[in-house]
Design a protein around this motif. Structure first.
Motif, PDB file in Angstrom:
ATOM      1  N   GLN A 209       0.824  -1.207   0.000  1.00 12.41           N
ATOM      2  CA  GLN A 209       0.000   0.000   0.000  1.00 12.41           C
ATOM      3  C   GLN A 209       0.861   1.261   0.000  1.00 12.41           C
ATOM      4  OE1 GLN A 209      -2.221  -1.168   3.569  1.00 12.41           O
ATOM      5  NE2 GLN A 209      -4.089  -1.259   2.340  1.00 12.41           N
ATOM      6  N   VAL A 210       2.022   1.183   0.653  1.00 13.98           N
ATOM      7  CA  VAL A 210       2.949   2.328   0.639  1.00 13.98           C
ATOM      8  C   VAL A 210       3.393   2.616  -0.794  1.00 13.98           C
ATOM      9  CG1 VAL A 210       5.190   3.180   1.408  1.00 13.98           C
ATOM     10  CG2 VAL A 210       3.748   1.890   2.993  1.00 13.98           C
ATOM     11  N   GLU A 211       3.696   1.581  -1.540  1.00 15.46           N
ATOM     12  CA  GLU A 211       4.102   1.759  -2.931  1.00 15.46           C
ATOM     13  C   GLU A 211       2.974   2.388  -3.755  1.00 15.46           C
ATOM     14  OE1 GLU A 211       5.250  -2.086  -4.237  1.00 15.46           O
ATOM     15  OE2 GLU A 211       6.952  -2.242  -2.857  1.00 15.46           O
ATOM     16  N   THR A 212       1.751   1.928  -3.511  1.00 15.40           N
ATOM     17  CA  THR A 212       0.597   2.489  -4.235  1.00 15.40           C
ATOM     18  C   THR A 212       0.428   3.962  -3.916  1.00 15.40           C
ATOM     19  OG1 THR A 212      -0.531   0.346  -4.217  1.00 15.40           O
ATOM     20  CG2 THR A 212      -1.888   2.297  -4.574  1.00 15.40           C
ATOM     21  N   LEU A 213       0.515   4.323  -2.634  1.00 16.05           N
ATOM     22  CA  LEU A 213       0.344   5.714  -2.230  1.00 16.05           C
ATOM     23  C   LEU A 213       1.451   6.591  -2.789  1.00 16.05           C
ATOM     24  CD1 LEU A 213      -1.123   7.857  -0.510  1.00 16.05           C
ATOM     25  CD2 LEU A 213       0.354   7.202   1.404  1.00 16.05           C
ATOM     26  N   THR A 214       2.698   6.118  -2.728  1.00 16.18           N
ATOM     27  CA  THR A 214       3.830   6.914  -3.225  1.00 16.18           C
ATOM     28  C   THR A 214       3.697   7.195  -4.723  1.00 16.18           C
ATOM     29  OG1 THR A 214       5.266   5.921  -1.537  1.00 16.18           O
ATOM     30  CG2 THR A 214       6.328   7.006  -3.397  1.00 16.18           C
ATOM     31  N   ALA A 215       3.303   6.180  -5.480  1.00 15.77           N
ATOM     32  CA  ALA A 215       3.120   6.379  -6.921  1.00 15.77           C
ATOM     33  C   ALA A 215       1.971   7.338  -7.189  1.00 15.77           C
ATOM     34  CB  ALA A 215       2.863   5.033  -7.596  1.00 15.77           C
TER      35      ALA A 215
END
Length: 257
Positions: free
Chosen positions: A205-211
């Motif tokens: 989810q961190v990767e999704t939010l950062t992108a």
């Protein structure tokens, strides 16, 4: 005359004696009441339990004055409670521990709600396997400032290209850890609208939010308390795996392609 007087006196004495005997026979009889001894009061077996001396907020570090030993019925002692019989030095050994949840005044200290050992506050309140990630917010993008720490939110990405605007929900049922530096509302007063929200996320989810932050603007949508729950499902399209999270416990399930 003398005999008559004597006879009167004798009759009077006899009558008086008869009256005395009759009065005694008719007198009130004393009743003897047998008093039953009172039943012995039921004794409650007590122990001393370590409790909070006042309300303790999420993320607050315990000092010696925040602990107090209180009498507690042994029959009502839960497994997580700390008793003086078992750990007489707990009130000094636990100094510096960080509260991973709120405690009310007089509430027994449950060690499962403590983070022990020189860790940062935010890392202490994070469940195992989760990460803390921040995103910029404003009143317009955080439900008018009504979002507070511990609330559950959905995260929406809004993108604009030429004259077209599109929005999509990229994360659902995410817990808010903090608004700016505030991890909990104080004394029932809502905090001032902040500029940053820290969210509790899984690594995917961190990767999704950062992108998403690089692609457009992020908005937080407040969820109802009845709609928010502790179960989250995250899918990883690349690995064909679904991660099911229940109360902080992750379970991986392989999905057939």
């Amino acid at each position: 005359m003398k005999l008559a007087r004597i006879a009167v006196i004798v009759v009077a004495l006899v009558a008086g004696l008869f009256a005395l005997v009759l009065a005694k026979s008719l007198g009130t009889k004393t009743e003897i009441v047998e008093v039953q001894p009172a039943a012995p009061a039921e004794t409650i077996d007590l122990t001393e339990v370590l409790t909070a001396s006042r309300n303790v907020s999420l993320g607050e570090s315990f000092t010696a004055d925040l602990f107090v030993w209180r009498k507690w019925p042994k029959a009502s002692t839960a497994p997580g409670y700390i008793t003086r019989d078992a750990r007489p030095d707990a009130d000094s050994k636990l100094v510096g521990a960080v509260a991973r949840g709120s405690f009310l005044e007089g509430e027994p200290i449950n060690e499962g709600k403590l983070a022990i050992g020189g860790k940062g506050m935010m890392s202490s309140v994070l469940p195992k396997g989760y990460r803390a990630a921040a995103t910029p917010i404003s009143a317009a993008t955080s439900a008018g400032g009504f979002i507070l720490p511990k609330d559950k939110v959905d995260v929406i990405l809004t993108q604009q290209s030429n004259k077209n605007v599109s929005s999509e929900t990229i994360l659902t049922n995410v817990r808010v850890l903090a608004i700016d530096q505030t991890t909990e509302e104080k004394d029932g007063v809502k905090v001032v609208v902040g500029e940053t929200a820290t969210l509790e996320l899984l690594p995917q989810q961190v990767e999704t939010l950062t992108a998403a932050q690089a692609e457009g603007s992020i908005s937080l949508v407040l969820r109802s308390l009845e709609d928010a729950d502790d179960n989250t499902e995250v899918s990883d399209a690349n690995s064909g795996t679904i991660i099911l999270v229940r109360s902080g416990t992750m379970t991986k399930r392989t999905v057939k392609q």
